[in-house]
Write an enzyme that holds these catalytic residues in place. Structure first.
Site, mmCIF file in Angstrom:
data_model
loop_
_atom_site.group_PDB
_atom_site.id
_atom_site.type_symbol
_atom_site.label_atom_id
_atom_site.label_comp_id
_atom_site.label_asym_id
_atom_site.label_seq_id
_atom_site.Cartn_x
_atom_site.Cartn_y
_atom_site.Cartn_z
ATOM 1 N N THR A 112 0.827 -1.207 0.000
ATOM 2 C CA THR A 112 0.000 0.000 0.000
ATOM 3 C C THR A 112 0.855 1.248 0.000
ATOM 4 O O THR A 112 1.939 1.305 0.564
ATOM 5 C CB THR A 112 -0.913 0.044 1.241
ATOM 6 O OG1 THR A 112 -0.112 0.170 2.408
ATOM 7 C CG2 THR A 112 -1.750 -1.216 1.358
ATOM 8 N N SER A 114 0.246 3.759 1.627
ATOM 9 C CA SER A 114 0.217 4.387 2.949
ATOM 10 C C SER A 114 0.971 3.562 3.985
ATOM 11 O O SER A 114 0.760 3.701 5.176
ATOM 12 C CB SER A 114 -1.239 4.541 3.402
ATOM 13 O OG SER A 114 -1.893 3.290 3.435
ATOM 14 N N CYS A 115 1.865 2.674 3.517
ATOM 15 C CA CYS A 115 2.523 1.768 4.449
ATOM 16 C C CYS A 115 3.510 2.481 5.358
ATOM 17 O O CYS A 115 3.941 1.939 6.362
ATOM 18 C CB CYS A 115 3.237 0.645 3.683
ATOM 19 S SG CYS A 115 4.603 1.219 2.639
ATOM 20 N N GLY A 116 3.911 3.706 5.010
ATOM 21 C CA GLY A 116 4.776 4.473 5.885
ATOM 22 C C GLY A 116 6.243 4.175 5.722
ATOM 23 O O GLY A 116 7.074 4.757 6.413
ATOM 24 N N LEU A 117 6.598 3.283 4.795
ATOM 25 C CA LEU A 117 8.004 2.994 4.571
ATOM 26 C C LEU A 117 8.563 3.904 3.492
ATOM 27 O O LEU A 117 7.823 4.539 2.741
ATOM 28 C CB LEU A 117 8.179 1.529 4.169
ATOM 29 C CG LEU A 117 7.775 0.518 5.242
ATOM 30 C CD1 LEU A 117 7.898 -0.890 4.700
ATOM 31 C CD2 LEU A 117 8.619 0.683 6.484
#
Length: 290
Positions: A112, A114-117
């Site tokens: 995704t 929006s996974c923040g990685l």
């Protein structure tokens, strides 16, 4: 089994006049995807084409690439405590010999937007798991897909005309596959545009049509990293969207050779990457070199 639409009572206010009437809404239900009996993911989706949705999801995860990789897909009986079948849990069984990666680790890296990685980790994950290169600039047996801007400009209207459920609800995203000649190959709708794309890709896998190396993918909204990822994993060379792409989607397109078109509205569009597949010179007098 869930329906595509449902009816709900709504209070309607028009120019100060109040009335009560039934309204048609798009259905939304959770679906759990299991892989070889083990829970993998839950997605909110519009019921319908559930097996294709699960198969397409696993193509984007790098698990499935060919029809022969898939043994079968079934609804899980006894999915509830009382033993009833909700038709909201599907189990995908891979064929013997198919290597299943550590999806729990892989999908946390790149599934995704929006996974923040970090962006580089996401880009690297897609590049290393993609089965079919879409970068055709270095030559090959078949010439690159080449599209006239006028052909692209006509695709959103054709997609809109094919959105049957949207006409009744106004609440669905759509994704469509077109041939390089502009022929509509398939269209799917869902509350999530990523689900609509998975349904398209899953149906292609089931029919033995992957990779979709001569197809154009059109989505009804924006072009996120996740949608660009799904296009690359299915071998699709062109992704077009009626709205804006994200920065990471543009980065992924540039790295993989994907043609990315955004703001496709009427005769206007922005080409963010892969411009070699767009006949710019004939349409606008733009010198592409060579």
């Amino acid at each position: 089994m869930g329906r595509v639409t449902e009816r709900r009572k709504v209070i309607r206010i028009r120019d100060g006049a109040v009335s009560t009437r039934p309204d048609t809404l798009v259905a939304e239900e959770p679906m759990e995807i299991r892989l070889n009996g083990k829970p993998l993911a839950i997605t909110m989706r519009t019921p319908g084409d559930d097996f294709a949705l699960a198969a397409g999801f696993l193509v984007s995860e790098g698990v499935l690439a060919e029809r022969s990789d898939l043994q079968n897909i079934v609804y899980c009986a006894g999915a509830t405590e009382d033993g009833s079948n909700t038709y909201n849990v599907v189990d995908v069984r891979t064929a013997p010999g198919v290597t299943v990666p550590d999806i729990t680790l892989e999908r946390n890296v790149y599934t995704t937007s929006s996974c923040g990685l970090c962006g580089k980790a996401s880009l690297d994950a897609v590049r290393t798991t993609a089965r079919w290169p879409v970068d055709d600039t270095s030559g090959g047996e078949a010439p690159p897909v080449r599209l006239d801007p006028d052909l692209l400009a006509g695709l959103p209207d054709r997609l809109r005309a094919a959105q049957r459920v949207f006409d009744r609800t106004g609440g669905l995203h759509a994704a469509a596959l077109f041939s390089e000649e502009g022929e509509l190959l398939d269209v799917r709708e869902d509350v999530g545009r990523h689900n609509a794309v998975d349904k398209l890709v899953g149906r292609a896998l089931q029919s033995g049509a992957l990779p979709l190396s001569r197809a154009v993918l059109l989505v009804s909204g924006r072009a996120s990293f996740e949608l660009a990822q799904k296009a690359v994993m299915a071998g699709i060379p062109v992704l077009a969207a009626v709205s804006a792409p994200s920065s990471l989607a543009v980065d992924l397109a540039a790295e993989t050779g994907l043609t990315l078109v955004g703001f496709l509205r009427g005769a206007s569009m922005n080409v963010y990457a892969g411009e070699h597949r767009i006949a710019l010179r004939a349409a606008a007098g733009v010198d592409q070199g060579g």
